[in-house]
Structure formats: structure tokens, C-alpha cells
Design an enzyme around this catalytic site. Structure first.
Site, PDB file in Angstrom:
ATOM      1  N   CYS A   2       1.011  -1.303   0.124  1.00 19.13           N
ATOM      2  CA  CYS A   2       0.165  -0.059   0.083  1.00 19.13           C
ATOM      3  C   CYS A   2       0.742   1.260   0.000  1.00 19.13           C
ATOM      4  O   CYS A   2       1.804   1.456   0.729  1.00 19.13           O
ATOM      5  CB  CYS A   2      -0.825  -0.094   1.286  1.00 19.13           C
ATOM      6  N   ASN A 100      -0.911   0.744   6.044  1.00 17.37           N
ATOM      7  CA  ASN A 100      -0.115  -0.263   5.349  1.00 17.37           C
ATOM      8  C   ASN A 100       0.525  -1.269   6.273  1.00 17.37           C
ATOM      9  O   ASN A 100       0.803  -0.657   7.279  1.00 17.37           O
ATOM     10  CB  ASN A 100       0.873   0.549   4.459  1.00 17.37           C
ATOM     11  N   GLU A 461      17.269 -15.165 -12.453  1.00 16.45           N
ATOM     12  CA  GLU A 461      16.868 -13.899 -12.514  1.00 16.45           C
ATOM     13  C   GLU A 461      16.212 -13.751 -13.616  1.00 16.45           C
ATOM     14  O   GLU A 461      15.070 -13.038 -13.854  1.00 16.45           O
ATOM     15  CB  GLU A 461      18.001 -13.010 -12.110  1.00 16.45           C
ATOM     16  N   LYS A 465      12.143 -12.408 -14.124  1.00 19.06           N
ATOM     17  CA  LYS A 465      11.788 -11.522 -15.128  1.00 19.06           C
ATOM     18  C   LYS A 465      10.847 -11.897 -15.867  1.00 19.06           C
ATOM     19  O   LYS A 465       9.744 -11.046 -16.006  1.00 19.06           O
ATOM     20  CB  LYS A 465      13.144 -10.947 -15.857  1.00 19.06           C
ATOM     21  N   LYS A 581       6.053  -3.176  -5.350  1.00 15.40           N
ATOM     22  CA  LYS A 581       7.428  -2.791  -5.298  1.00 15.40           C
ATOM     23  C   LYS A 581       8.170  -3.238  -4.026  1.00 15.40           C
ATOM     24  O   LYS A 581       9.327  -3.701  -4.064  1.00 15.40           O
ATOM     25  CB  LYS A 581       7.455  -1.450  -5.588  1.00 15.40           C
TER      26      LYS A 581
END
Ligand code: M6R
Length: 586
Positions: A2, A100, A461, A465, A581
Site C-alpha cells: 500500500c 499499510n 533472475e 523477470k 514494489k
């Protein structure tokens, strides 16, 4: 997770909140809303969906007043929908709360409040906070004491923003979730979950400690520490500019962030790593903890330290408690956000057991940097795309510099310092071929990535992705592992993407490539060696680099491949579904 923003000042709060929320969209969210007060009355607008669509439907700017709270929600308790979107009211509609984190004792508190007659209108844990404050306000306490008493009942993690009708101030509090105060130039104050939310208004911040509660009015901030006593906290000035968080002519942040890596790499390489060298040179049992992409950077670090005959274990943050030995003396925590709950839990455990903590992060003032004994900043500027690209190579840059400084490897250091120019050349030359490859690959549904040695974390990785933004199935294996099981899945031109640089492991890699071809797989070979490339149905020409630097160079075309495939599939690479994120819950 959030995103939160709060504003009080001479502007229309809704304008500031809307702009601020648009800057934290990259955190990932499913609904958004805001509460605005003109000092007397308080109104809330909120809904499920993207900020621009909610704004188009409801027009946030109709909310008039100079005091407000905004929120983007990443659902934990209750599905994404209008009633679960924040802010949440109490029964009297005089208290609005954004949050949050997770209030762990919400069930017990809800039962207690319901017995007292409170009616709840959402499935969230957050709404409890609004009703608890309402209950305390009924006791006729001073408003700040009422808020403090209510917050003292909450268990779990929170960054909270609170707006109360009739008050010319906002309240905020944090425990194990990020929240910063921003100081405006004249008669205005802010708070937010992230620095980029406020970069359009200020670069002067105040960092709150764990357990702090604060109030802001247009003139300043008053802070109470976890002990309830008034406290002062140090100011922080950041040199990130608002332009650094713009797309700069690209369609998506992800492409901008991939293409700016020659610059961000150079910037990361200019970091002073002496604090890290000091801590690690005396370490007997170092450990490295991280999650997701940062964990793959941790595997690269483990490889480099092992090469120097230093024992070092790389652990997933979420698994550290189960797998550590308790003997670790220095713990290196790698996290672009510096707010990942699993990584923070690991370092808290390590500290309790007497270890020193070295942080590698991108975010100045993050919880990780504040809890660590020393911090190495990767300094690559804000990364707005949800998936990690330039922060991964920034982490690698610091890790290489640290490793070569520890071992005094001058040759390695020279090659490293030349990498930004080589990366630029490679990105320029390889982009058209990757774009063409993406057109073909976007028609496939399952992918395997293989490599050996230090190339293996790069394969992991690359697969992460691809699946994060295309939603296609991708798996990565150490190439030697295929024959132990996964090879049974190779049929019908399944793409196998092989990271196959020349060098000591090339011959074995070539055999693994042939094994795949013999089972009908379609090989995409990335190599600097023409003979190996000829084994592929498709190939990408890579520059010759030292074995250590393979992940740094080989990840770049694979970031681009994931990006262009996502574009071919018509998906959004900047805000993939379900992802946040910074992951501030365990
Ligand atoms: O902020 P952190 O580096 O601690 O984040 C760790 C992971 O959540 C993160 O790397 C995640 O895997 C990203 N989605 C990668 O693109």
C-alpha cells in the site's frame, strides 16, 4: 504494497494527493482513495481499480480542503472492492484512516468493538483503528492522547495516517512499515510511504523511528517516541530529482530503467565500499540474506566470496530462521527497497544473536539502512518499474567492488570499472536482435533457462523477470540438473535459453545444450563463442567478459527479452498484476 500520502497546507489537498499517489503507483495496488477535510467536515472518495479510472469516474478534485490523506491498496484482508478500499471511517464518519501493514489482533478487537455497538462496513483489519479512535474520543481525552491510546491496542505492523474532522492537523504512526515526514517550503507539511511520492514538493524529510507517533500541522511536526515522550528525529535531505522518476520519452519505466544501466552502473561503482570491507575482512562466518532478485545477487556474492575461500552462506530472508547456524558474525542484507519484511526479520534475528549487519540498498533512510551497522548505497536513483532491473545490476556492481577490494584483485577491478562503457556498446548492438527474438518467443508458453557456475543465478533472475511480467511459465536450472528430472518436459520445440559463455564451463554447457536439442527443444544460445552459438536455433552475440562478470552482462539482453515479449503480449511491464514494489508483509 500500500502507498500512503498525507498533506496539510495552503494548496487543495486533493491535487497534491492525486499527484503523490500517481508517483507511488509502482508499488502495485488494486484500489485507491482519499479523504479530504476543510478543517470542519470530512469526505472520502474511493474505489477499486487504477487511479486514473477512479479519478475519471469520481473526480477526486471535487473534494475541497487543505488537509487530506491518500492511499493505494494492495489487498490483504478482504478482496479488492470499493468497500475495502481505504480510507476507512469510524461509525460517526469523523475519523478517516489509511494503513499499510497487518493488524494481527484485529479479530479480538473487532469482537470487543462490536459488543460496544460499533458497526463495520469493510472486511479489512484497518477499519478497527478508526473505531478504536472513535471509542477513545468518546472518553473526552485530548485528541492526541486518544489517538495514542487507540494505537497502543494494535499488534502487528502498520504505517497509519489519521484524519479527524474538525482538526487542523493529521496524525501518523509507524511500526515495521515505512513512513516519512516531508517538510514543505512554506506553511505546508507532508507524509508518505515513499520518497518519490513527495519529490515534486520537497527533498527535505524527517525519518520516524519504529513505534513513533507524530502529528503534522501546516507549520511543522511533533513526534512522540514509542515510550510516549516527545522526541526529535534527524532531518534527511535527498538529492533525487523529480525528473529521475519520469519516463524520459520511453513508453514504460522498465525500458528506461534497462537502458540507463550504463549510467546507473557507473554511479554504483563510484560508491565507497570501505565500511563493507572493514566489516567483512574480519568476518569468520558471514551470511548473506535477501529475497527475490536480491537473493540472486546474494548468490553471486556467495560465489565470489567462496572463490576467495571465504565461507559464506546465502539465505532467503524468509528461510533464514530455519537454516541459519546461529554462529553468523556478519550478515550482509541485500534489498533494493530496504523495506522487505522477510529480510528485516532475518537481520533482526541475526542482530539478536550478536551479528553485525551490513546493508546493501538503494533507498536512503530505509528501515534496513537504519537498523544496519553500516550501509552501502547502490545509488541508482528511484526504480519505478515494479520489477528490479537497474537495482539488480547496481547491487552486482557493489558486490563486485566489495569482493575485489577484499581480495585486492586489481585485474578484476579494472575490468569492472570498464563495464559501463562495454554495457552501453552491448545494449546498442543487441537490442534489435532481442526485439526480433521477442516476436517469436511471445508465441511460446513454457521456457527453460539454463547455465552453470556464476551464470546460474543469472538464469534464475532471467526466468523470474520473464514470469513476473509476461505471466508465462519459466523455470531456471543449473544446466547439469536437467538430466535429473526436468529433461522429461522437453518436447515440441520448448524454448531453452542457454547462458553459455566461453571458458572453463563451456564444454559441459555445450553437452547440456546438445542433450536438450536431442529431445526436440528449441535452443536460444547466448555466448561470445561462435562455435557454441551455432548449437542454437537462435543466438545472441555476447561480448567476451571475465567469468565473474557473466551475470552483469548476460542479464541485460534477458531483461530486454522479457520486456519486449510483454509488449508483444500487450501487457503492462511496469505494473504487473499481484506484484508490489516493496513487500512489507511476511
Ligand atoms: O526490495 P527488495 O530487493 O528486498 O525486494 C525483494 C523482492 O521482493 C524483489 O526482488 C522482487 O523479487 C521483485 N519483484 C523482482 O523483480
Amino acid at each position: 504494497m500500500c502507498g500512503i500520502i498525507g498533506y496539510i497546507g495552503h494548496r487543495q489537498a486533493a491535487e497534491v494527493l492525486l499527484h503523490g499517489l500517481s508517483q507511488v503507483e509502482y508499488r502495485g495496488y488494486d484500489s485507491a482513495g482519499m479523504a479530504v477535510s476543510n478543517g470542519k467536515d470530512l469526505r472520502i472518495l474511493k474505489d477499486q481499480g487504477k487511479l486514473r479510472d477512479i479519478h475519471a469516474k469520481h473526480n477526486f478534485l471535487q473534494l475541497e480542503g487543505g488537509i487530506g490523506l491518500g492511499h493505494t491498496r494492495w489487498a490483504t484482508h478482504g478482496p479488492p472492492c470499493e468497500r475495502n478500499a481505504h480510507p476507512h471511517y469510524d461509525c460517526s464518519k469523523r475519523v478517516a484512516v489509511v494503513h499499510n501493514g497487518i493488524i494481527e489482533n484485529h479479530r479480538a478487537l473487532k469482537a470487543e468493538l462490536e459488543k460496544k455497538g460499533h458497526k463495520f462496513s469493510s472486511d479489512t483489519d484497518t477499519e478497527i483503528a478508526a473505531h478504536l479512535i472513535e471509542e477513545e474520543l468518546k472518553q473526552k481525552k485530548p485528541v492526541d492522547s486518544a489517538v495514542r491510546s487507540a494505537l497502543s491496542r494494535l499488534e502487528g505492523t502498520y504505517a497509519l495516517g489519521i484524519l479527524i474532522a474538525g482538526e487542523n492537523r493529521l496524525f501518523l504512526a509507524r511500526r515495521h512499515a515505512p513512513l516519512i515526514v516531508g517538510r514543505g517550503k512554506s506553511d505546508e507539511m507532508f507524509f508518505a510511504s515513499d520518497i518519490p511520492a513527495l519529490l515534486g514538493y520537497t527533498r527535505d524529510f524527517i525519518l520516524l523511528n519504529e513505534g513513533d507517533m507524530a502529528q503534522i500541522d501546516s507549520k511543522g511536526v511533533k513526534i512522540w517516541g514509542a515510550d510516549g515522550k516527545e522526541a526529535s528525529r534527524p532531518p534527511l535531505h535527498v538529492d533525487w530529482t523529480p525528473q529521475m522518476a519520469q519516463k524520459m520519452g520511453h513508453d514504460f519505466f522498465m525500458l528506461k530503467e534497462i537502458l540507463e544501466q550504463p549510467i546507473t552502473l557507473a554511479s554504483a561503482l563510484s560508491a565507497d565500499v570501505s565500511e563493507g570491507v572493514k566489516l567483512l575482512s574480519g568476518a569468520k562466518r558471514p551470511a548473506i540474506v535477501a529475497c527475490g532478485t536480491s537473493y540472486y545477487a546474494a548468490l553471486v556474492m556467495q560465489y565470489l566470496l567462496h572463490k576467495q575461500k571465504r565461507e559464506a552462506g546465502a539465505y532467503l530472508g524468509s528461510e533464514y530462521a530455519s537454516w541459519h547456524t546461529g554462529q553468523e558474525d556478519v550478515v550482509v542484507a541485500i534489498s533494493q527497497s530496504g523495506e522487505t519484511a522477510d529480510t528485516l526479520s532475518a537481520i533482526r534475528l541475526a542482530k539478536k544473536e550478536g551479528a553485525a549487519v551490513l546493508a546493501i540498498t538503494n533507498v536512503v533512510g530505509s528501515t534496513l539502512s537504519r537498523e544496519a551497522d553500516a550501509t552501502l548505497y547502490i545509488g541508482v536513483g528511484p526504480e519505478v518499474g515494479v520489477v528490479a532491473t537497474k537495482t539488480f545490476t547496481g547491487q552486482l556492481a557493489i558486490i563486485y567492488k566489495l569482493a575485489y577490494s577484499l581480495s585486492g584483485d586489481k585485474k578484476g577491478m579494472d575490468a569492472l570499472l570498464q563495464s559501463p562503457a562495454m554495457v552501453q556498446k552491448m545494449l546498442d548492438s543487441i537490442r534489435p536482435a532481442v526485439r526480433e527474438l521477442a516476436k517469436l518467443m511471445s508465441k511460446r508458453r513454457n521456457f527453460f533457462f539454463i547455465s552453470r557456475g556464476i551464470g546460474w543465478p543469472c538464469a534464475l533472475e532471467a526466468a523470474l523477470k520473464l514470469k513476473e511480467i509476461t505471466y508465462l511459465h519459466a523455470e531456471a536450472y543449473a544446466a547439469g540438473e536437467l538430466k535429473h528430472g526436468p529433461i522429461s518436459m522437453l518436447e515440441d520445440k520448448v524454448p531453452v535459453i542457454a547462458i553459455a559463455p566461453s571458458g572453463a564451463l563451456a564444454a559441459k554447457m555445450e553437452s547440456n545444450i546438445r542433450e536438450c536439442k536431442a529431445r526436440g527443444a528449441s535452443l536460444v544460445v547466448l555466448s561470445d563463442d561462435e562455435t557454441i552459438r551455432k548449437e542454437g536455433e537462435h543466438a545472441l552475440v555476447m561480448p567476451k567478459v571475465s567469468e565473474d562478470l557473466v551475470p552483469l552482462f548476460y542479464i541485460l539482453p534477458l531483461q530486454l527479452l522479457a520486456y519486449y515479449m510483454t509488449i508483444e503480449l500487450g501487457r503492462d511491464p511496469d505494473q504487473p498484476r499481484n506484484l508490489a514494489k516493496s513487500v512489507t508483509v511476511e
